[in-house]
Design a protein around this motif. Structure first.
Motif, PDB file in Angstrom:
ATOM      1  N   ARG A 201      74.472 -43.839  56.701  1.00  0.00           N
ATOM      2  CA  ARG A 201      74.299 -43.308  55.594  1.00  0.00           C
ATOM      3  C   ARG A 201      73.753 -42.097  55.298  1.00  0.00           C
ATOM      4  NH1 ARG A 201      71.490 -48.714  53.017  1.00  0.00           N
ATOM      5  NH2 ARG A 201      72.946 -50.283  53.703  1.00  0.00           N
ATOM      6  N   ILE A 202      72.627 -41.938  56.362  1.00  0.00           N
ATOM      7  CA  ILE A 202      72.140 -40.660  56.462  1.00  0.00           C
ATOM      8  C   ILE A 202      73.054 -39.493  56.785  1.00  0.00           C
ATOM      9  CG2 ILE A 202      70.269 -39.191  57.516  1.00  0.00           C
ATOM     10  CD1 ILE A 202      68.765 -41.695  58.288  1.00  0.00           C
ATOM     11  N   GLU A 203      73.865 -39.819  57.788  1.00  0.00           N
ATOM     12  CA  GLU A 203      74.740 -38.783  57.905  1.00  0.00           C
ATOM     13  C   GLU A 203      75.709 -38.454  56.869  1.00  0.00           C
ATOM     14  OE1 GLU A 203      74.757 -36.946  60.659  1.00  0.00           O
ATOM     15  OE2 GLU A 203      74.413 -38.138  62.634  1.00  0.00           O
TER      16      GLU A 203
ATOM     17  N   GLY B 137      82.937 -31.151  55.359  1.00  0.00           N
ATOM     18  CA  GLY B 137      81.859 -31.698  55.904  1.00  0.00           C
ATOM     19  C   GLY B 137      82.335 -32.789  57.114  1.00  0.00           C
ATOM     20  N   MET B 138      81.600 -33.005  58.081  1.00  0.00           N
ATOM     21  CA  MET B 138      81.899 -34.253  58.777  1.00  0.00           C
ATOM     22  C   MET B 138      80.665 -35.118  59.264  1.00  0.00           C
ATOM     23  SD  MET B 138      84.186 -33.384  62.522  1.00  0.00           S
ATOM     24  CE  MET B 138      84.672 -34.820  63.695  1.00  0.00           C
ATOM     25  N   VAL B 139      81.116 -36.360  59.759  1.00  0.00           N
ATOM     26  CA  VAL B 139      80.234 -37.005  59.803  1.00  0.00           C
ATOM     27  C   VAL B 139      80.898 -37.813  61.439  1.00  0.00           C
ATOM     28  CG1 VAL B 139      79.326 -39.478  59.772  1.00  0.00           C
ATOM     29  CG2 VAL B 139      79.573 -37.963  57.890  1.00  0.00           C
TER      30      VAL B 139
ATOM     31  N   THR C 284      61.593 -38.259  59.694  1.00  0.00           N
ATOM     32  CA  THR C 284      61.849 -39.102  58.542  1.00  0.00           C
ATOM     33  C   THR C 284      63.399 -38.685  58.148  1.00  0.00           C
ATOM     34  OG1 THR C 284      61.328 -37.550  56.897  1.00  0.00           O
ATOM     35  CG2 THR C 284      59.716 -39.116  57.502  1.00  0.00           C
ATOM     36  N   VAL C 285      64.132 -39.403  57.235  1.00  0.00           N
ATOM     37  CA  VAL C 285      65.122 -39.373  56.514  1.00  0.00           C
ATOM     38  C   VAL C 285      65.589 -37.784  56.070  1.00  0.00           C
ATOM     39  CG1 VAL C 285      67.084 -39.902  54.910  1.00  0.00           C
ATOM     40  CG2 VAL C 285      65.741 -41.699  56.140  1.00  0.00           C
TER      41      VAL C 285
ATOM     42  N   SER D 255      73.838 -37.609  65.188  1.00  0.00           N
ATOM     43  CA  SER D 255      73.012 -36.571  65.612  1.00  0.00           C
ATOM     44  C   SER D 255      71.691 -36.642  64.794  1.00  0.00           C
ATOM     45  CB  SER D 255      73.516 -35.278  65.559  1.00  0.00           C
ATOM     46  OG  SER D 255      73.889 -34.930  64.321  1.00  0.00           O
ATOM     47  N   LEU D 256      70.838 -37.567  65.035  1.00  0.00           N
ATOM     48  CA  LEU D 256      69.569 -37.734  64.127  1.00  0.00           C
ATOM     49  C   LEU D 256      68.325 -37.850  65.158  1.00  0.00           C
ATOM     50  CD1 LEU D 256      70.902 -40.625  61.624  1.00  0.00           C
ATOM     51  CD2 LEU D 256      70.572 -38.206  61.202  1.00  0.00           C
TER      52      LEU D 256
END
Length: 501
Positions: free
Chosen positions: A132-134, A70-72, A83-84, A77-78
């Motif tokens: 935090r979402i990412e 996984g990568m943040v 919504t979340v 990119s939101l």
């Protein structure tokens, strides 16, 4: 390979289970290229990637996620209007219902100490919450390895502490973290091992806990990085920049309104404005620079003259200089050579020096070239040819040129937004020292920055912006990181939060 240039050259790197592994290097060292290959964004020209002991090909980010990587990314990119839960769903199995994704995200965010409301709209969230979402989105894929690129560059000290607790939890579960950061104190604090890249090659590996920030910087740069010397600037002079009850309505649904901002910057002073991204910094820069003039002429005063309605060129002619946050397309035209970028920024303020007489007003090419050369020498701008395109320079070298272009005019007022964003230790040190030296020479300097290390290095006085409101300014020596963190979180006014007398 990019043409004949090897961005990563025969790199050997191993990451162990349950390890937080730092990847260090200057701008242009090859860090981004390496992690893009690990995450399937770029394909290696040669060599082999092994995953859990077996050779693998990673043709896409989806393939990387399926393997357990996984990568943040540093730049999120939101979609702000979603919504979340809707943002998370975009990278999940489309057959899973949105309510199930929302429940899983809420449960996982609680388990890892990353509080999130799945039904919140992204536009209403702070930058820390967006990050935090990412991270939750990456964790929902159940990865064995998470790559984090400059994860604390947008966080308050308190939010960064919370992130470090999350990383320790991931490590205790046997997951691995590849951690990219220019903040060497963090690397020392949380990383088990570090690999250092320079010019696309591995130049060293170490246990960062046995190093100092100075020794880590030396490994990255290849020589000692000069410490910024800021012995205070002595007596302060006249007020050269002033905002009086500066109030600006948000221009878009996702912008921030400025609410009654007051500030003064005197000759010999560096006023640094701290704050988490998205709290009105861009709007403040636009109003002070004249990019978006304001209705009230008295709301901004430059060199004691009402300037609120004046545009950028008029403010430059008053003796002000400006460095915006975005290098490409805003501070510089990537496709044009450095000399043309110099003319674009200074043809009005330096008209006599750069523009010849006569009706046509032809550009004095020799004068422009020698000024460009002078700036590159003063700021140690490393470039591939005599006058290359701005876009061919690394981020740090282009930033040194843009800051140098303004400093070369010796402006009476300089306003800089994020002076060393994404810039390595050597370039950051040179830029910060140049800002301090300009103030010492008698100019008024305003620095807008999210980097608290930077703020404490350069500032004589510090104010904090939160939700479009600016706190009073405090002498830099009266503030701690914790107190600034509280102000960043929206604790305004005196309230005992900022004074440390």
């Amino acid at each position: 390979m990019f043409g004949s240039f090897a961005a990563c050259n025969a790199i050997d790197l191993s990451i162990m289970p349950g390890e937080i592994h730092a990847l260090l290097g200057e701008n242009g060292a090859g860090k981004s290229t390496l992690v893009k290959m690990l995450f399937g964004v770029l394909a290696p020209t040669s060599g082999q990637i092994f995953w859990q002991g077996k050779p693998v090909s990673i043709p896409s980010p989806n393939a990387a996620r399926r393997l357990g990587i996984g990568m943040v990314f540093q730049h999120f990119s939101l979609f702000e209007a979603l919504t979340v839960a809707e943002n998370i769903a975009l990278s999940m199995d489309p057959t899973v219902s949105l309510s199930k994704i929302a429940d899983e995200a809420a449960e996982l965010s609680r388990a890892y100490g990353l509080p999130l409301d799945p039904n919140s709209h992204v536009a209403d969230l702070s930058v820390g919450e967006r990050q935090r979402i990412e991270i939750v989105r990456a964790l929902l894929q159940n990865p064995r390895l998470i790559i984090l690129d400059e994860p604390t560059s947008v966080l308050t000290p308190q939010e960064a502490d919370r992130l470090f607790e999350t990383l320790e939890k991931l490590k205790s579960e046997g997951r691995s973290v590849l951690y990219i950061s220019h903040r060497l104190e963090e690397v020392q604090r949380i990383c088990d091992r570090a690999t250092v890249l320079r010019h696309g090659k591995v130049t060293g590996a170490c246990d960062p806990r046995r190093e100092t920030p100075a020794s880590l910087a030396r490994m990255m740069v290849g020589s000692d990085v000069a410490a910024v010397t800021n012995a205070g600037t002595g007596a302060k002079g006249e007020v050269e920049l002033e905002a009086r009850n500066l109030t600006v309505a948000a221009r878009t649904p996702f912008a921030v309104s400025l609410k009654g901002v007051n500030l003064t910057v005197r000759a010999g002073e560096v006023l640094a404005i701290a704050g988490v991204a998205g709290n009105g910094q861009s709007e403040l820069f636009d109003a002070l620079s004249g990019e978006f003039p304001v209705v009230d002429d008295e709301a901004v005063r430059i060199r004691r003259k009402p300037s609120g309605r004046a545009g950028i060129t008029a403010r430059r002619l008053m003796g002000a200089g400006f460095v915006p946050e975005e290098r490409h397309g805003h501070a510089a035209v990537s496709a044009l050579p450095l000399s043309d970028n110099l003319v674009l920024a200074r043809c009005q303020s330096d008209r006599k020096a750069f523009i010849g007489g006569g009706v046509l007003g032809l550009i004095r090419q020799q004068a422009v070239k020698s000024a460009s050369k002078r700036i590159c020498a003063a700021m140690d701008v490393r470039k591939s040819g005599e006058d290359p395109a701005a876009g061919s320079l690394s981020g740090g070298n282009l930033q040194k040129f843009i800051v140098g272009r303004e400093l070369d005019r010796q402006p009476t007022v300089l306003i800089v937004n994020q002076p060393t964003w994404g810039v390595d230790a050597g370039a950051a040190s040179r830029i910060r020292q140049a800002l301090v030296d300009l103030a010492k020479s008698g100019s008024a300097v305003l620095v807008i920055s999210q980097d608290l290390d930077e703020i404490f290095e350069v500032a004589t006085d510090i104010a904090v912006i939160s939700e479009g409101r600016l706190s009073p300014a405090y002498p830099a020596g009266d503030l701690t990181r914790e107190k600034i963190g509280l102000l960043m979180g929206g604790m305004h006014g005196d309230g005992g939060a900022a004074h440390a007398h």
